[in-house]
Design a protein around this motif. Structure first.
Motif, mmCIF file in Angstrom:
data_model
loop_
_atom_site.group_PDB
_atom_site.id
_atom_site.type_symbol
_atom_site.label_atom_id
_atom_site.label_comp_id
_atom_site.label_asym_id
_atom_site.label_seq_id
_atom_site.Cartn_x
_atom_site.Cartn_y
_atom_site.Cartn_z
ATOM 1 N N ASP A 70 0.829 -1.268 0.056
ATOM 2 C CA ASP A 70 0.020 -0.079 0.122
ATOM 3 C C ASP A 70 0.792 1.203 0.139
ATOM 4 N N HIS A 96 5.566 -1.409 2.795
ATOM 5 C CA HIS A 96 4.625 -0.312 1.854
ATOM 6 C C HIS A 96 5.515 0.127 0.755
ATOM 7 N N ASP A 134 -4.172 5.876 -6.530
ATOM 8 C CA ASP A 134 -5.786 5.988 -6.171
ATOM 9 C C ASP A 134 -6.086 6.108 -4.771
ATOM 10 N N LYS A 135 -5.164 5.527 -3.879
ATOM 11 C CA LYS A 135 -5.462 5.672 -2.609
ATOM 12 C C LYS A 135 -4.289 5.344 -1.749
ATOM 13 N N PHE A 136 -3.845 6.345 -0.813
ATOM 14 C CA PHE A 136 -2.438 6.313 -0.137
ATOM 15 C C PHE A 136 -2.600 6.919 1.101
ATOM 16 N N GLY A 137 -1.448 6.751 1.965
ATOM 17 C CA GLY A 137 -1.308 7.366 3.092
ATOM 18 C C GLY A 137 -0.610 8.536 3.240
ATOM 19 N N ARG A 156 -10.837 13.218 -0.236
ATOM 20 C CA ARG A 156 -10.851 12.358 0.855
ATOM 21 C C ARG A 156 -10.965 10.793 0.772
ATOM 22 N N GLU A 157 -11.577 10.524 -0.415
ATOM 23 C CA GLU A 157 -11.810 9.011 -0.706
ATOM 24 C C GLU A 157 -10.562 8.632 -1.285
ATOM 25 N N ARG A 158 -9.572 9.363 -1.532
ATOM 26 C CA ARG A 158 -8.265 8.752 -1.868
ATOM 27 C C ARG A 158 -7.233 8.755 -0.777
ATOM 28 N N VAL A 159 -7.687 9.305 0.469
ATOM 29 C CA VAL A 159 -6.500 9.132 1.502
ATOM 30 C C VAL A 159 -6.830 8.226 2.394
ATOM 31 N N SER A 160 -6.121 7.046 2.761
ATOM 32 C CA SER A 160 -6.186 6.214 3.766
ATOM 33 C C SER A 160 -5.829 6.553 5.188
ATOM 34 N N ALA A 161 -4.876 7.342 5.343
ATOM 35 C CA ALA A 161 -4.298 7.723 6.621
ATOM 36 C C ALA A 161 -3.535 8.978 6.472
#
Length: 260
Positions: A70, A96, A134-137, A156-161
């Motif tokens: 991830d 990661h 697409d999605k990441f910390g 916000r939908e693309r941010v995991s943390a």
């Protein structure tokens, strides 16, 4: 590369066949012994390789990428760059895909002139889009906080943390509440003095980053470390973007302008 009759000399013939009726030679070449293109090592003493992403205006953003899994994107502040994370990356990259970029005007990324926080945020967005993230910390330090958090708030939908390190995500209550170094040596709330401090006197690098007395570092950096940090801002012209930071800090009493 040396060329003979349009054929690179480092392409050696694998098969030559004479065709008598046409008195023509049919030559099939295979590529042998082509010169190897050495990967650019980002920093002496580390195995990280330099990568570049080209964004919409043609400018390049330099970044380091290590590991699989991830994604985590590391965003530095001023006046540092991806080198800031050199001892963090090996720990994260065990599990990661770690990407540490140099913001535009910083590190090995292209100089794009004096720009404001909204433009830095837009370019950060182009960077992660170019890499197909697409999605990441997100891990953010210093001005990397408002730059990347502006983007994160809108995506916000693309941010995991998120992880915030010595940064700020809202206005400073008033000038007196600002960190001491905002006033000395940077004079960030006085445009004329701020440019003098940042551009002429190299206050960000020499006055803060390489000066333990300023209270931002807990040891004296080695000569090699200091040189890596000095290089991106070793002329006044390269430091011009730093002089613009005075107008980029939001203060609730009206000094500066909001960045969040």
């Amino acid at each position: 590369m040396d060329v003979l009759n349009g054929i690179p000399l480092n392409m050696k013939p694998a098969l030559i066949r004479l065709v008598p009726k046409t008195a023509a030679f049919i030559v099939v070449f295979v590529c042998l012994n082509l010169p190897n293109v050495a990967a650019e090592v980002a920093y002496a003493g580390f195995s990280f390789e330099s990568n570049y992403a080209q964004i919409g205006d043609g400018s390049r953003i330099h970044y380091i990428e290590e590991g699989e899994g991830d994604p985590i994107v590391l965003v530095h502040g001023a006046p540092t760059h991806a080198y800031l994370w050199r001892n963090v990356i090996p720990h994260l990259s065990d599990t990661h895909r770690v990407i540490a970029l140099d913001l535009p005007n910083f590190g090995r990324s292209d100089k794009v002139g004096t720009i404001g926080m909204p433009e830095y945020t837009a370019r950060f967005g182009e960077f992660v889009d170019t890499l197909g993230l697409d999605k990441f910390g997100l891990v953010m330090h210093d001005i990397g906080g408002p730059i990347a958090m502006n983007w994160a708030n809108a995506n916000r939908e693309r941010v995991s943390a998120v992880s915030l390190l010595e940064t700020f995500v809202g206005p400073i209550p008033n000038i007196n509440a600002a960190p001491p170094f905002f006033l000395n040596p940077l004079n960030l709330f006085d445009p004329v003095q701020a440019r003098q401090a940042a551009v002429i006197n190299n206050g960000f690098v020499e006055g803060l980053l390489l000066n333990p007395a300023a209270g931002l570092i807990n040891r004296v950096l080695t000569a090699e470390e200091a040189e890596i940090y000095r290089a991106p801002f070793d002329t006044q012209a390269k430091r011009e973007p730093l002089g613009n930071l005075v107008g980029e800090f939001a203060v609730a009493d009206g000094t500066g302008h909001p960045v969040l």
